[in-house]
Design an enzyme around this catalytic site. Structure first.
Site, short mmCIF file in Angstrom:
data_model
loop_
_atom_site.label_atom_id
_atom_site.label_comp_id
_atom_site.label_asym_id
_atom_site.label_seq_id
_atom_site.Cartn_x
_atom_site.Cartn_y
_atom_site.Cartn_z
N ALA A 10 6.44 -4.33 -6.89
CA ALA A 10 6.50 -5.44 -5.87
C ALA A 10 6.37 -5.18 -4.46
CB ALA A 10 7.82 -6.15 -6.23
N GLY A 14 1.63 -5.60 -4.50
CA GLY A 14 1.99 -6.35 -5.44
C GLY A 14 2.38 -7.81 -5.09
N ARG A 82 1.31 9.28 -0.99
CA ARG A 82 1.61 10.62 -0.62
C ARG A 82 2.33 10.77 0.59
NH1 ARG A 82 -3.36 14.75 -0.90
NH2 ARG A 82 -2.53 16.28 0.24
N HIS A 175 -13.13 6.15 -6.20
CA HIS A 175 -12.46 5.58 -5.27
C HIS A 175 -12.10 6.70 -4.39
CE1 HIS A 175 -10.67 2.41 -2.61
NE2 HIS A 175 -9.27 3.09 -3.10
N1 APR Z 1 8.55 0.89 -11.76
C1 APR Z 1 8.16 -0.28 -10.99
N2 APR Z 1 7.94 -0.33 -9.68
C2 APR Z 1 7.92 0.97 -8.93
C3 APR Z 1 8.14 2.21 -9.83
C4 APR Z 1 8.38 2.19 -11.13
N3 APR Z 1 8.55 2.98 -12.02
N4 APR Z 1 8.05 3.28 -8.94
C5 APR Z 1 7.70 2.83 -7.68
N5 APR Z 1 7.86 1.33 -7.78
C6 APR Z 1 7.43 0.70 -6.45
C7 APR Z 1 7.93 0.71 -5.27
O1 APR Z 1 9.38 0.49 -5.40
C8 APR Z 1 7.24 -0.12 -4.42
O2 APR Z 1 7.95 -1.13 -4.41
O3 APR Z 1 6.13 0.48 -6.35
C9 APR Z 1 6.15 -0.30 -5.17
C10 APR Z 1 4.82 0.21 -4.35
O4 APR Z 1 4.63 -0.48 -3.39
P1 APR Z 1 4.15 0.17 -1.90
O5 APR Z 1 4.82 1.38 -1.49
O6 APR Z 1 4.44 -1.22 -1.01
O7 APR Z 1 2.69 0.39 -1.89
P2 APR Z 1 1.30 -0.40 -1.80
O8 APR Z 1 0.75 -0.48 -0.57
O9 APR Z 1 1.85 -1.73 -2.74
O10 APR Z 1 0.43 0.44 -2.66
C11 APR Z 1 0.70 0.65 -4.38
O11 APR Z 1 -1.63 0.85 -4.72
O12 APR Z 1 -3.60 1.45 -3.40
C12 APR Z 1 -2.48 2.00 -4.04
O13 APR Z 1 -2.30 3.90 -3.35
C13 APR Z 1 -1.56 2.97 -3.21
O14 APR Z 1 -0.55 3.79 -5.27
C14 APR Z 1 -0.54 2.79 -4.05
C15 APR Z 1 -0.35 1.38 -4.96
#
Ligand code: APR
Length: 321
Positions: A10, A14, A82, A175
């Protein structure tokens, strides 16, 4: 609502996906994240906006998977970006574990769901989801092509001062920097793209498209793009739930198409209620096929690295509904 979409992760992408989807009023929504309180807070905030915009969908935030039960579509955006000092292998291992767990948990509660994977490196993560979930290939789709093509369309619109709606662009391949913007198949209201501007301008747009993700990262300083990626996921979810048979570029499992096998790769796919209904094979010239092959090699290397770092169970495919 008769349809349900769960979004695992989220974070920025998300929650923005939930926002776009709520506006479409096509499904109840569940946001799942490991951070305590965050998905609950975002879901409540979004739900509190709905009386204003006049949309009736349920929006639930949770740290578990029970609430995701009977989802039609599961979107996986969970993962880490990363960080300094983190190698590509570290990122691959960490995100593969996260995507693997998200897939397994989601499938436990929604055995018939179609999966859309966004977590990077997404071609490899979609492969991971398909393998660990023992899913038939048509039920796993990686999102990248809609986003990369939208970026190219936006750049063409800026260049020509034409409505974005008149511009059709198709970006295939993995990508990454080796993605393949197909200028010959792209057009502006039916006019081939290369007839609409000088070659050097078109070359600059192709280059900017390839580096589109990095351009946003450099501007934001922290985090990566999320509006356009979330809009791309939303279009794919809508195509699936409405059984639109919409053709979009997206990462799909290759079984000989374009001469490629056993990787996820960006190609034109037709999306409907069951996921990928069909892979469309364009007639490519030698240069285009060579560019796709170079891009495929990058994805093969990443997929091979995944196999080296993680043991993925190999089972037979689940039954499709
Ligand atoms: N289960 C659920 N959520 C998780 C888990 C997990 N095991 N591990 C990490 N998360 C959550 C994080 O807490 C965070 O809220 O995934 C979310 C990722 O969100 P952001 O860090 O805001 O990243 P975002 O910009 O949404 O990108 C998400 O998409 O474009 C790709 O490379 C990017 O891999 C990345 C993904």
């Amino acid at each position: 609502m008769t349809s349900k979409v769960s979004i695992i992760g989220a974070g920025m992408t998300g929650s923005t996906t939930a926002h776009w989807l709520a506006e479409l009023e096509i499904a109840d929504l569940v946001l799942v994240d490991v951070v305590e309180g965050m998905p609950q807070g975002k879901a409540l905030d979004l739900y509190e906006a709905l009386p204003i915009v006049g949309k009736d969908v349920a929006v639930v935030g949770t740290n578990g998977y029970e609430e995701t039960a009977n989802s039609d579509v599961v979107v996986v955006t969970a993962g880490l970006a990363r960080k300094p000092g983190m190698s590509r292998e570290d990122l691959l291992t960490t995100n593969a574990r996260i995507v693997g767990a998200a897939t397994t948990e989601s499938l436990h509660y929604s055995p018939d769901a179609v999966f859309i994977i966004l977590t990077n490196p997404l071609d490899t993560m979609a492969y991971m989801a398909m393998k660990i979930g023992s899913l038939p290939p048509h039920r796993v789709i990686g999102q990248a092509g809609v986003l990369d093509s939208a970026r190219m369309r936006a750049f063409v619109a800026m260049e020509l001062g034409v409505s974005v709606e008149n511009i059709n662009c198709y970006v295939l391949g993995g990508h990454g920097d080796s993605m393949v913007p197909l200028t010959r198949h792209s057009n502006v209201a039916g006019v081939p793209l290369n007839e609409t501007m000088p070659k050097d301008r078109l070359d600059a747009i192709v280059e900017r498209t390839r580096k589109g993700g990095a351009e946003i990262i450099n501007l934001l300083k922290t985090g990566s793009a999320y509006y356009a990626p979330a809009a791309a996921i939303t279009q794919m979810v809508e195509a699936i739930l409405k059984d639109k048979h919409l053709i979009v570029p997206a990462a799909s499992y290759m079984q000989g198409e374009y001469g490629l096998k056993d990787i996820f790769f960006g190609v034109p796919v037709q999306l409907g209620r069951q996921g990928v209904e069909k892979i469309i094979e364009y007639d490519l010239n030698n240069n285009e096929q060579a560019a796709l092959e170079a891009s495929a090699q990058e994805v093969r290397e990443s997929t091979a690295m995944l196999h080296k770092l993680i043991t993925i169970p190999q089972k037979t495919h689940r039954e499709t509904k």
